[in-house]
Scaffold this active site. Structure first.
Site, PDB file in Angstrom:
ATOM      1  CG  ASP A   7      -1.642   1.195   1.487  1.00 32.32           C
ATOM      2  OD1 ASP A   7      -2.437   1.542   0.607  1.00 32.32           O
ATOM      3  OD2 ASP A   7      -1.461   1.842   2.541  1.00 32.32           O
ATOM      4  CG  ASP A   9      -1.596   7.717   0.430  1.00 32.75           C
ATOM      5  OD1 ASP A   9      -0.671   8.520   0.295  1.00 32.75           O
ATOM      6  OD2 ASP A   9      -2.511   7.578  -0.388  1.00 32.75           O
ATOM      7  CB  VAL A  45     -11.954   4.697   1.987  1.00 30.43           C
ATOM      8  CG1 VAL A  45     -13.266   4.996   1.296  1.00 30.43           C
ATOM      9  CG2 VAL A  45     -12.123   3.583   3.021  1.00 30.43           C
ATOM     10  CB  SER A 114      -3.662   7.349  -3.871  1.00 31.19           C
ATOM     11  OG  SER A 114      -3.470   8.677  -4.297  1.00 31.19           O
ATOM     12  CE  LYS A 115      -9.936   7.816  -9.474  1.00 25.57           C
ATOM     13  NZ  LYS A 115     -11.165   8.338 -10.046  1.00 25.57           N
ATOM     14  CG  ASP A 168      -2.080   2.657   6.247  1.00 19.95           C
ATOM     15  OD1 ASP A 168      -2.374   2.253   5.101  1.00 19.95           O
ATOM     16  OD2 ASP A 168      -2.423   3.770   6.691  1.00 19.95           O
TER      17      ASP A 168
HETATM   18  P1  B16 Z   1      -6.627  10.060  -3.694  1.00 23.21           P
HETATM   19  P2  B16 Z   1      -3.620   4.024  -0.065  1.00 23.21           P
HETATM   20  C1  B16 Z   1      -5.517   5.896  -0.118  1.00 23.21           C
HETATM   21  O1  B16 Z   1      -4.225   5.475  -0.459  1.00 23.21           O
HETATM   22  C2  B16 Z   1      -5.503   6.706   1.165  1.00 23.21           C
HETATM   23  O2  B16 Z   1      -5.241   5.851   2.256  1.00 23.21           O
HETATM   24  C3  B16 Z   1      -6.850   7.332   1.405  1.00 23.21           C
HETATM   25  O3  B16 Z   1      -6.789   8.149   2.563  1.00 23.21           O
HETATM   26  C4  B16 Z   1      -7.249   8.157   0.179  1.00 23.21           C
HETATM   27  O4  B16 Z   1      -8.559   8.695   0.336  1.00 23.21           O
HETATM   28  C5  B16 Z   1      -7.236   7.245  -1.053  1.00 23.21           C
HETATM   29  O5  B16 Z   1      -5.932   6.712  -1.205  1.00 23.21           O
HETATM   30  C6  B16 Z   1      -7.580   7.986  -2.323  1.00 23.21           C
HETATM   31  O6  B16 Z   1      -6.563   8.922  -2.568  1.00 23.21           O
HETATM   32  O7  B16 Z   1      -7.624  11.066  -3.261  1.00 23.21           O
HETATM   33  O8  B16 Z   1      -5.198  10.543  -3.699  1.00 23.21           O
HETATM   34  O9  B16 Z   1      -7.007   9.382  -4.998  1.00 23.21           O
HETATM   35  O10 B16 Z   1      -3.508   3.999   1.425  1.00 23.21           O
HETATM   36  O11 B16 Z   1      -4.564   2.988  -0.647  1.00 23.21           O
HETATM   37  O12 B16 Z   1      -2.267   4.052  -0.752  1.00 23.21           O
HETATM   38 MG    MG Z   2      -2.860   3.151   3.274  1.00 19.32          MG
END
Ligand code: B16
Ligand code: MG
Length: 211
Positions: A7, A9, A45, A114-115, A168
């Site tokens: 993962d 973030d 999410v 995350s995008k 995480d």
């Molecule tokens: P974005 P991960 C997730 O990344 C984050 O944990 C989450 O907090 C966030 O809302 C989601 O990506 C979408 O991110 O807005 O940047 O597209 O932990 O799956 O790496």
């Molecule tokens: Mg994460």
């Protein structure tokens, strides 16, 4: 294990607090209470599902154009807050695990909701370690659906049983387990009981036990 899928973030880099502050600003603009406790529900999410959860918390409905405006505003604020991200922001133990995995011939992947994943990996200068990056642009069903990790394993030509997933967030551990992966929880005591293995951070990971 033949591959490690990380993962992003909260596992490779501590951008979770940046997401938290951006969502808190968004929730407060709607008059919705939003603390670290509520934020736990949003970790891992997708952006759209996160805003839906905030609206559920506040028992609010908004028009579609307002929904889209808030998504954009949250992302603009978040991106601004990570402008100065660099390799010093990698979480403890990350570089050492990536390097020793390479030395052991273990394949490496990223499986993120995350995008912005490629933008972040670029800032961290660690893309060259990864054989595959699956992010929020590449899945139809976000975590807790296992699609992101299953797509990662497929791209590496491996079965889930041959891959360790590092996560995480509760949504990510659920995704990994639903896909048949061994789930390593990292750096979030809330998920310790959900994961197959739990580490406070990646400095605690002993590669000899999993190579
Ligand atoms: P974005 P991960 C997730 O990344 C984050 O944990 C989450 O907090 C966030 O809302 C989601 O990506 C979408 O991110 O807005 O940047 O597209 O932990 O799956 O790496
Ligand atoms: Mg994460």
């Amino acid at each position: 294990m033949k591959a490690f899928i990380f993962d992003l973030d909260g596992v490779l880099v501590s951008t979770e607090n940046n997401h938290f502050l951006a969502w808190q600003r968004c929730a407060h603009s709607l008059g919705i209470e939003f603390s670290e406790k509520e934020n736990e529900l949003l970790k891992g999410v997708s952006r759209i599902d996160s805003l839906k959860k905030i609206l559920e918390l506040g028992k609010k409905t908004i028009a579609n154009d307002e929904f889209d405006r808030l998504l954009k505003s949250k992302n603009d604020f978040y991106l601004e807050s990570i402008q100065d991200l660099n390799q010093d922001n990698l979480l403890p133990g990350v570089l050492a695990v990536l390097q020793s995995a390479k030395a052991h011939g273990i394949l490496l992947g990223v499986g993120s909701s995350s995008k912005n994943a490629n933008f972040i990996l670029d800032k961290l200068k660690i893309q060259t370690y990864f054989d595959v990056v699956i992010d929020g642009n590449g899945v139809r069903n976000p975590k807790p659906d296992p699609e992101v990790f299953i797509n990662g394993a497929k791209a590496l030509d491996l079965s889930p049983a041959e891959c360790l997933v590092f996560e995480d967030a509760a949504s990510g551990i659920a995704a990994a387990k639903a896909g048949g992966f061994t789930a390593v929880g990292v750096g979030n005591p809330h998920i310790a009981a959900l994961a197959d293995i739990y580490l406070n951070d990646l400095t605690e990971f002993r590669i000899e036990e999993h190579a």
